[in-house]
Design a protein around this motif. Structure first.
Motif, PDB file in Angstrom:
ATOM      1  N   MET A   4       0.874  -1.172   0.000  1.00 28.00           N
ATOM      2  CA  MET A   4       0.000   0.000   0.000  1.00 28.00           C
ATOM      3  C   MET A   4       0.911   1.222   0.000  1.00 28.00           C
ATOM      4  O   MET A   4       1.762   1.364   0.870  1.00 28.00           O
ATOM      5  N   GLU A   5       0.735   2.073  -1.012  1.00 31.93           N
ATOM      6  CA  GLU A   5       1.605   3.242  -1.116  1.00 31.93           C
ATOM      7  C   GLU A   5       0.786   4.524  -1.072  1.00 31.93           C
ATOM      8  O   GLU A   5      -0.057   4.752  -1.929  1.00 31.93           O
ATOM      9  N   HIS A   6       1.056   5.323  -0.078  1.00 26.71           N
ATOM     10  CA  HIS A   6       0.386   6.633   0.093  1.00 26.71           C
ATOM     11  C   HIS A   6      -1.127   6.508  -0.034  1.00 26.71           C
ATOM     12  O   HIS A   6      -1.772   7.335  -0.672  1.00 26.71           O
ATOM     13  N   VAL A   7      -1.676   5.468   0.541  1.00 32.69           N
ATOM     14  CA  VAL A   7      -3.105   5.249   0.398  1.00 32.69           C
ATOM     15  C   VAL A   7      -3.884   6.094   1.408  1.00 32.69           C
ATOM     16  O   VAL A   7      -3.578   6.094   2.592  1.00 32.69           O
ATOM     17  N   SER A   8      -4.847   6.839   0.891  1.00 30.47           N
ATOM     18  CA  SER A   8      -5.712   7.630   1.760  1.00 30.47           C
ATOM     19  C   SER A   8      -7.160   7.416   1.364  1.00 30.47           C
ATOM     20  O   SER A   8      -7.461   7.165   0.199  1.00 30.47           O
ATOM     21  N   MET A  51     -13.998  -3.022  -1.647  1.00 33.31           N
ATOM     22  CA  MET A  51     -15.336  -2.745  -1.161  1.00 33.31           C
ATOM     23  C   MET A  51     -15.408  -1.241  -0.889  1.00 33.31           C
ATOM     24  O   MET A  51     -16.468  -0.639  -0.878  1.00 33.31           O
ATOM     25  N   ILE A  52     -14.256  -0.655  -0.625  1.00 30.93           N
ATOM     26  CA  ILE A  52     -14.134   0.796  -0.517  1.00 30.93           C
ATOM     27  C   ILE A  52     -13.010   1.203  -1.470  1.00 30.93           C
ATOM     28  O   ILE A  52     -11.962   0.552  -1.509  1.00 30.93           O
ATOM     29  N   GLU A  53     -13.252   2.245  -2.250  1.00 22.99           N
ATOM     30  CA  GLU A  53     -12.221   2.692  -3.181  1.00 22.99           C
ATOM     31  C   GLU A  53     -11.337   3.739  -2.512  1.00 22.99           C
ATOM     32  O   GLU A  53     -11.847   4.688  -1.913  1.00 22.99           O
ATOM     33  N   PRO A  54     -10.024   3.600  -2.604  1.00 19.68           N
ATOM     34  CA  PRO A  54      -9.145   4.619  -2.026  1.00 19.68           C
ATOM     35  C   PRO A  54      -9.297   5.951  -2.756  1.00 19.68           C
ATOM     36  O   PRO A  54      -9.559   5.971  -3.966  1.00 19.68           O
ATOM     37  N   ASP A  62       1.283  -8.449  -5.781  1.00 17.42           N
ATOM     38  CA  ASP A  62       2.258  -9.027  -6.714  1.00 17.42           C
ATOM     39  C   ASP A  62       2.551  -8.043  -7.847  1.00 17.42           C
ATOM     40  O   ASP A  62       2.630  -8.442  -9.011  1.00 17.42           O
ATOM     41  N   GLY A  63       2.659  -6.796  -7.507  1.00 22.24           N
ATOM     42  CA  GLY A  63       3.033  -5.790  -8.490  1.00 22.24           C
ATOM     43  C   GLY A  63       1.899  -5.300  -9.375  1.00 22.24           C
ATOM     44  O   GLY A  63       2.085  -4.395 -10.177  1.00 22.24           O
ATOM     45  N   GLN A  64       0.713  -5.903  -9.222  1.00 18.39           N
ATOM     46  CA  GLN A  64      -0.397  -5.469 -10.076  1.00 18.39           C
ATOM     47  C   GLN A  64      -1.276  -4.461  -9.348  1.00 18.39           C
ATOM     48  O   GLN A  64      -1.699  -4.705  -8.209  1.00 18.39           O
ATOM     49  N   ASP A  65      -1.538  -3.362 -10.015  1.00 20.07           N
ATOM     50  CA  ASP A  65      -2.353  -2.314  -9.420  1.00 20.07           C
ATOM     51  C   ASP A  65      -3.810  -2.781  -9.335  1.00 20.07           C
ATOM     52  O   ASP A  65      -4.428  -3.123 -10.344  1.00 20.07           O
ATOM     53  N   LEU A  66      -4.342  -2.790  -8.110  1.00 24.17           N
ATOM     54  CA  LEU A  66      -5.689  -3.311  -7.919  1.00 24.17           C
ATOM     55  C   LEU A  66      -6.749  -2.462  -8.610  1.00 24.17           C
ATOM     56  O   LEU A  66      -7.778  -2.955  -9.043  1.00 24.17           O
ATOM     57  N   SER A  67      -6.485  -1.145  -8.712  1.00 25.46           N
ATOM     58  CA  SER A  67      -7.519  -0.283  -9.270  1.00 25.46           C
ATOM     59  C   SER A  67      -7.710  -0.559 -10.761  1.00 25.46           C
ATOM     60  O   SER A  67      -8.684  -0.128 -11.354  1.00 25.46           O
ATOM     61  N   LYS A  68      -6.770  -1.307 -11.353  1.00 22.94           N
ATOM     62  CA  LYS A  68      -6.921  -1.620 -12.776  1.00 22.94           C
ATOM     63  C   LYS A  68      -7.619  -2.958 -12.994  1.00 22.94           C
ATOM     64  O   LYS A  68      -7.869  -3.367 -14.116  1.00 22.94           O
ATOM     65  N   LYS A  69      -7.902  -3.642 -11.879  1.00 25.51           N
ATOM     66  CA  LYS A  69      -8.542  -4.957 -12.022  1.00 25.51           C
ATOM     67  C   LYS A  69     -10.050  -4.815 -11.935  1.00 25.51           C
ATOM     68  O   LYS A  69     -10.567  -3.860 -11.361  1.00 25.51           O
TER      69      LYS A  69
END
Lengths: 383, 211
Positions: A4-8, A51-54, A62-69
């Protein structure tokens, strides 16, 4: 594995539920998010299965951005155990366990196999598969809730205060169960709790959160010995700080050699061994010294007329601790469950030794007089 | 009373059948429209409020007035009767579908979604099965209403058991009035009984088991 990087997460009106969270979790790790209510721990968890979007930042697995899935297929690939158990009341246990496989359109045979294999993991009988949730106790239901999160072979499992609604003894059993499952199956688990005991007992690393910020993310030992600030110190509680100080003893240091009997022996042999060794409990092992059960004098008397083999008469569901466990934890377990003693096993489930109630005395001594001894010796040195 | 039955046995069977199918078609149309509409409304709470208030206003209109109002548009006979009765079946079914779905435990819906269900899967795998008892009780209520109101449909030439009652009123024949009323009641009870059986069958087994 998970980063998790700079997640708000900022809600309308500017309330920051999660504020610039940066953590990295390794594969196979058991991580607890802990904090008071409103600390953002649940929000942080729910952002992982979207279930909640950052609002800001990126989460990668594993290196894959979840927001693109695709969120739907993402959720099918992540196990999720919820607080309120959340079994579907109109589905059988089998259907509940194989809910995600059903969404993934597995064949009926594969689903049945999975259900039958999984229910063994939590020591429930096969015929429970055709019962409905309402017919099970709360603890049994939550075991099924845990299985549901494993059914599609998910590597990452999220648990949102899964044992909050259970009584302490059931909770303790389930904690043992999921720790065991997690280690055996090599799952990565992220676990939300507000119970420090639970976090210390289960987690490899604990992430302490407050007002949406990560205050400290470290192993339980490091947190207990080096709390990051006063908030952490207060949160973990002074009694735990002291408790953990004197004895970093592990069970291996104190365990004694238990009296064992092998599976194929007869009840008469068992009684003779008890008399000879002056004990009331024998641990039953197989040829490779794997712990199979125990047999005690009461069990013997009850079973004597029914069977003459130790393997039929023994108590199969017994509590044990792994080697390397802190002595305090095993003693806590002895006390909580009112056991006489607790066997120590290695990773292959081989019997290594036995911790008995006598070891409680050591702990009590350490806790009460351990500090005093030190301070006395210090005083003597000063003199 | 025995005379009424023996003298009119053919008519009784015919009128009962008419009464039954007018009611059944109206109810069926009501179910076909109101259940899906109720499902959609739970996804749009704002529109739901408006729609539900419109249907409850329709409900308060006197049934005789609605039947009469149908005449200029669709004439007389069975069609206007079915349309009017259909409007009456809407509210109980719509209301119960809406309430039934909304009352499904939110944690369960969230559990379904977080397991990876799509919205549609959640409706069919979680929400509808759990709401069936409530939806079915709306349908049962509608059925009883519609059977008793179908009596008035005779007034606009739709036939049915209402014919006996209106004839009895016109001809001062208490036998016809009482006989017709009893038959309507029996039909309503029978419908209630059959629908209760269907409800029992449609309710998922897991919801019926006692602890």
């Amino acid at each position: 594995m998970l980063k998790m990087e700079h997640v708000s997460k900022i809600y309308k009106g500017g309330k920051k539920a999660v504020d610039d969270m940066n953590i990295e979790i390794e594969r196979g790790e058991f991580v607890a998010f802990i904090g008071t209510s409103g600390s953002g721990k649940t929000t942080a968890l729910r952002m992982i299965n979207r279930m909640i979007e950052p609002t800001k930042g990126t989460i990668t697995v594993d290196g894959q951005d979840l927001s693109k899935k695709n969120p739907v297929s993402l959720r099918r690939s992540i196990g999720y155990v919820i607080q309120q158990i959340g079994l579907m009341p109109h589905m059988t246990i089998r259907e509940n366990i194989t809910l995600v496989p059903r969404l993934l359109k597995w064949s009926k045979e594969k689903k049945d196999q999975t259900a039958e294999k999984l229910i063994e993991l939590v020591n429930l009988p096969q015929n429970y598969l055709d019962l409905y949730p309402v017919q099970l106790s709360g603890g049994q239901q939550q075991r099924i809730g845990v299985l549901r999160a494993l059914a599609a072979n998910q590597d990452l499992i999220l648990m949102d205060e899964p044992f909050g609604a259970l009584d302490p003894i059931t909770r303790d059993t389930l904690q043992d169960l999921i720790k065991d499952l997690q280690q055996r199956l090599g799952k990565t688990v992220i676990f939300v709790t507000h119970d420090m005991d639970e976090a210390i007992k289960l987690a490899d690393r604990i992430c302490i959160m407050h007002n949406g910020k990560v205050i400290q993310f470290d192993t339980p030992d490091n947190i207990l010995s080096h709390p990051a600030n006063d908030f952490v110190r207060e949160f973990i509680g002074s009694h735990r700080l002291i408790q953990e100080k004197p004895s970093a003893k592990i069970v291996d240091d104190v365990m004694i050699t238990p009296v064992t009997i092998s599976l194929e022996k007869s009840i008469d042999d068992a009684i003779r061994t008890m008399v000879k060794k002056r004990v009331d409990t024998l641990f039953v092992v197989d040829g490779q010294n794997h712990l199979k059960g125990l047999i005690d004098v009461e069990g013997l008397t009850a079973a004597r007329h029914k069977t003459n083999s130790v393997s039929d008469a023994m108590e199969k569901e017994i509590f044990y601790v792994k080697n390397g466990t802190k002595l305090q934890d095993s003693v806590r377990r002895i006390l909580k469950r009112n056991l006489k003693n607790i066997p120590v096993v290695d990773d292959e489930h081989r019997l290594l030794g036995l911790v008995t109630r006598a070891n409680i005395v050591d702990i009590v001594y350490d806790t009460i007089w351990g500090d005093e001894d030190e301070s006395q010796s210090n005083q003597q040195q000063e003199q | 009373m025995i005379d009424f039955i023996t003298n009119n046995s053919d008519a009784i069977i015919q009128k009962t059948w008419e009464h039954f199918y007018i009611s059944a078609i109206s109810l069926l149309l009501g179910i076909i429209v109101a259940v899906p509409l109720g499902v959609i409304l739970t996804k749009t709470p704002r529109i739901a409020k408006i729609v539900l208030s419109i249907t409850s206003i329709l409900q308060t209109l006197p049934s005789l007035a609605i039947l009469a109002m149908m005449i200029p548009f669709v004439g007389i006979g069975k069609v206007p009767a079915i349309i009017a009765l259909f409007i009456y079946t809407l509210l109980p079914i719509l209301n119960n579908t809406y309430i039934g779905l909304n009352n499904v435990n939110r944690d369960l819906k969230a559990a379904g979604i977080s397991m990876g269900m799509t919205r549609v899967q959640s409706i069919f795998m979680v929400e509808l099965p759990l709401a069936i008892p409530v939806i079915m009780s709306g349908i049962r209520l509608s059925a009883v209403y519609v059977i008793s109101w179908a009596t008035l449909a005779s007034y606009i030439g739709a036939g049915g058991l209402g014919d006996f009652i209106f004839n009895g009123l016109n001809l001062y024949q208490p036998d016809f009035i009482i006989g017709g009323a009893i038959l309507v009641t029996l039909l309503a009870l029978l419908a209630e009984f059959i629908l209760a059986k269907i409800e029992r069958l449609a309710t998922p087994k897991g919801l019926k088991i006692e602890r």
